[in-house]
Design a protein around this motif. Structure first.
Motif, short mmCIF file in Angstrom:
data_model
loop_
_atom_site.label_atom_id
_atom_site.label_comp_id
_atom_site.label_asym_id
_atom_site.label_seq_id
_atom_site.Cartn_x
_atom_site.Cartn_y
_atom_site.Cartn_z
N ALA A 223 0.83 -1.20 0.00
CA ALA A 223 0.00 0.00 0.00
C ALA A 223 0.86 1.25 0.00
CB ALA A 223 -0.90 0.01 1.23
N THR A 224 0.40 2.26 -0.70
CA THR A 224 1.04 3.57 -0.70
C THR A 224 0.22 4.54 0.14
OG1 THR A 224 -0.13 4.36 -2.66
CG2 THR A 224 1.94 3.17 -3.02
N ASP A 225 0.85 5.65 0.51
CA ASP A 225 0.16 6.67 1.29
C ASP A 225 -0.96 7.34 0.50
OD1 ASP A 225 0.83 6.86 3.91
OD2 ASP A 225 2.35 8.41 3.66
N GLN A 226 -0.73 7.58 -0.78
CA GLN A 226 -1.69 8.32 -1.58
C GLN A 226 -1.61 7.89 -3.04
OE1 GLN A 226 -0.58 12.50 -1.33
NE2 GLN A 226 1.53 11.91 -0.92
N ARG A 227 -2.64 8.23 -3.80
CA ARG A 227 -2.69 7.84 -5.21
C ARG A 227 -1.51 8.41 -6.00
NH1 ARG A 227 -8.97 8.71 -7.18
NH2 ARG A 227 -9.93 7.09 -5.87
N GLU A 228 -1.09 9.61 -5.65
CA GLU A 228 -0.01 10.25 -6.40
C GLU A 228 1.28 9.45 -6.32
OE1 GLU A 228 -2.21 11.75 -4.53
OE2 GLU A 228 -3.22 13.04 -6.00
N THR A 246 -0.73 -3.46 -16.16
CA THR A 246 -1.98 -2.71 -16.27
C THR A 246 -2.05 -1.64 -15.19
OG1 THR A 246 -4.40 -2.90 -16.43
CG2 THR A 246 -3.30 -4.34 -14.84
N GLY A 247 -2.76 -0.56 -15.50
CA GLY A 247 -2.87 0.57 -14.59
C GLY A 247 -1.87 1.66 -14.98
N PRO A 248 -1.89 2.77 -14.23
CA PRO A 248 -2.72 3.06 -13.06
C PRO A 248 -4.21 3.22 -13.42
CG PRO A 248 -0.80 4.51 -13.14
CD PRO A 248 -0.92 3.84 -14.47
N HIS A 249 -5.04 2.74 -12.52
CA HIS A 249 -6.49 2.82 -12.70
C HIS A 249 -7.14 2.50 -11.35
CE1 HIS A 249 -9.57 3.27 -15.86
NE2 HIS A 249 -10.31 2.48 -15.11
N LYS A 250 -8.46 2.45 -11.33
CA LYS A 250 -9.19 2.15 -10.10
C LYS A 250 -9.98 0.87 -10.25
CE LYS A 250 -12.69 4.02 -6.92
NZ LYS A 250 -13.57 5.17 -6.61
N HIS A 251 -9.80 -0.05 -9.29
CA HIS A 251 -10.59 -1.28 -9.27
C HIS A 251 -12.06 -0.96 -8.97
CE1 HIS A 251 -7.79 -4.52 -9.81
NE2 HIS A 251 -7.00 -4.11 -8.82
N ALA A 252 -12.96 -1.75 -9.56
CA ALA A 252 -14.36 -1.70 -9.14
C ALA A 252 -14.49 -2.41 -7.79
CB ALA A 252 -15.25 -2.35 -10.19
N PHE A 257 -7.05 2.10 -5.94
CA PHE A 257 -6.29 2.65 -7.06
C PHE A 257 -5.06 1.76 -7.22
CE2 PHE A 257 -3.61 5.91 -9.18
CZ PHE A 257 -4.50 6.29 -10.16
N PHE A 258 -4.76 1.31 -8.45
CA PHE A 258 -3.79 0.22 -8.60
C PHE A 258 -2.79 0.44 -9.73
CE2 PHE A 258 -7.28 -1.04 -11.47
CZ PHE A 258 -6.58 -1.39 -12.62
N LEU A 259 -1.70 -0.31 -9.63
CA LEU A 259 -0.70 -0.43 -10.68
C LEU A 259 -0.04 -1.80 -10.53
CD1 LEU A 259 1.11 0.74 -12.95
CD2 LEU A 259 2.58 1.69 -11.15
N TYR A 260 -0.06 -2.59 -11.61
CA TYR A 260 0.51 -3.94 -11.58
C TYR A 260 1.74 -4.01 -12.48
CZ TYR A 260 -3.84 -5.66 -9.47
OH TYR A 260 -4.90 -5.88 -8.64
N VAL A 261 2.80 -4.62 -11.95
CA VAL A 261 4.02 -4.84 -12.72
C VAL A 261 4.51 -6.26 -12.47
CG1 VAL A 261 4.66 -2.40 -12.58
CG2 VAL A 261 5.60 -4.02 -10.91
N TRP A 262 5.44 -6.71 -13.30
CA TRP A 262 6.09 -8.00 -13.09
C TRP A 262 7.53 -7.75 -12.67
CZ3 TRP A 262 4.53 -11.32 -18.01
CH2 TRP A 262 3.13 -11.43 -18.05
N GLU A 270 1.89 -5.53 -7.04
CA GLU A 270 0.99 -4.40 -7.20
C GLU A 270 1.34 -3.32 -6.19
OE1 GLU A 270 -3.86 -3.45 -6.88
OE2 GLU A 270 -2.97 -5.17 -5.85
N LEU A 271 1.13 -2.08 -6.58
CA LEU A 271 1.03 -0.97 -5.65
C LEU A 271 -0.43 -0.54 -5.63
CD1 LEU A 271 4.14 1.23 -6.51
CD2 LEU A 271 3.80 -0.14 -4.44
#
Length: 323
Positions: A223-228, A246-252, A257-262, A270-271
């Motif tokens: 988890a991060t402190d904020q979306r930025e 995929t991302g940055p975007h918002k999950h339903a 708010f997410f960002l996925y990397v390998w 994910e962050l």
């Protein structure tokens, strides 16, 4: 059906991630992702985010493959640990028994879900202490200073299973978890469940395995402190040649708010930022998402990328899509 956590388990403690590219993975997690190296032994590096109070929240282990070695939860007390172990012993699930622990915690009891994921619960832990002033936070109520993408704490992980309903039974029986949200498929099966042992919205998710594997990992999330922070991290990943899936975007589901990397060995990480959302209701009623709901994509309409349903670790020969 559990509507409120048992209280015996305090929180998700750490995840052991396996990598067959140990040095590359370690460099990624420390230099790029922004975790801190607390210590090393012969096979593993013990990592944590800047506000994780424990010595380790990610145990990165050298292996011949990728995926998850084990998932660890911390009990609320020694008495709660003993009570929960007794329940697990009577549950009928596969038992691995007690082991002595490692650099990050004391004795732990291990057991296994029906799909090959190994879990452990423990109480005695090692609190992180900065080794020198360079790692000491300016504010004394923060565990340590931070660098890189700078995630704040371990948030959750997502496992894959062939039968989410059976996995739900395992989590409710062994850990006293409750479901906060789930996916109900048209064929009557559960497509996914999001679990918590406390007032977080979730600390573990399980989604349906589509790759024919067993005991596989979908992702680990900090988890991060904020979306930025996530927007900044996307540029850091881009600069360092990290595969952004995929991302940055918002999950339903769950609204994060997410960002996925390998990472270099192929494990998905994910962050995420969940804002201030908590589950405070003791009689919480799980949010049920239908198959029709999920076909709409993520919160703002982003369609879920194909690899999100096919890629897991360790890979299954002949059933994985590349980057």
């Amino acid at each position: 059906m559990s509507t409120n956590p048992s209280g015996a388990i305090a929180h998700l403690g750490h995840v052991e991630m396996l990598t067959d590219k140990f040095e590359e993975s370690l460099d990624f997690f420390v230099r790029v992702y922004g975790l801190k190296l607390s210590g090393r032994d012969e096979t593993s590096a013990y990592l944590r985010a800047w506000d994780d109070y424990e010595f380790c929240s990610l145990k990165l282990t050298r292996a011949a493959t990728t995926g998850v070695g084990h998932i660890a939860y911390r009990a609320a007390s020694p008495e709660a640990l003993a009570e929960r172990v007794a329940l697990i012993k009577a549950s009928g699930y596969k038992l691995h028994g007690w082991h002595d622990g490692d650099l990050s915690h004391g004795a732990a009891f291990r057991f296994e879900d029906p799909f090959g994921h190994v879990f452990e619960i423990y109480y005695d832990t090692v609190w992180y202490e900065p080794a020198d002033d360079s790692d000491r936070a300016a504010l004394k109520n923060t565990a340590s200073a931070f660098t890189g993408a700078a995630p704040r704490r371990l948030d959750h992980l997502n496992l894959l299973s062939a039968d989410v309903t059976e996995f739900r039974r395992f989590m409710e029986t062994c850990l006293g978890s409750r479901v906060t949200e789930c996916i109900q498929l048209d064929n009557g099966r559960l497509g996914g469940c999001w679990f918590t042992v406390n007032n977080k919205t979730y600390d573990l998710a399980c989604t349906e395995e589509h790759g024919g594997g067993n005991g596989r990992l979908h992702h680990v999330t900090y988890a991060t402190d904020q979306r930025e922070d996530i927007l900044r991290a996307a540029d850091i990943f881009l600069q360092n040649g990290v595969h952004i899936e995929t991302g940055p975007h918002k999950h339903a589901i769950q609204g994060t708010f997410f960002l996925y990397v390998w990472e270099p060995a192929g494990n998905r990480v994910e962050l995420a930022n969940a804002g201030a959302r908590l589950i405070l209701a003791p009689d919480w009623r799980p949010i049920v998402w239908t198959e029709k709901d999920r076909k709409k994509g993520q919160a703002w309409g982003l369609k879920t990328i194909d690899t999100f349903h096919s890629h897991g670790t360790p890979p299954v020969a002949g059933k994985e899509h590349g980057r």
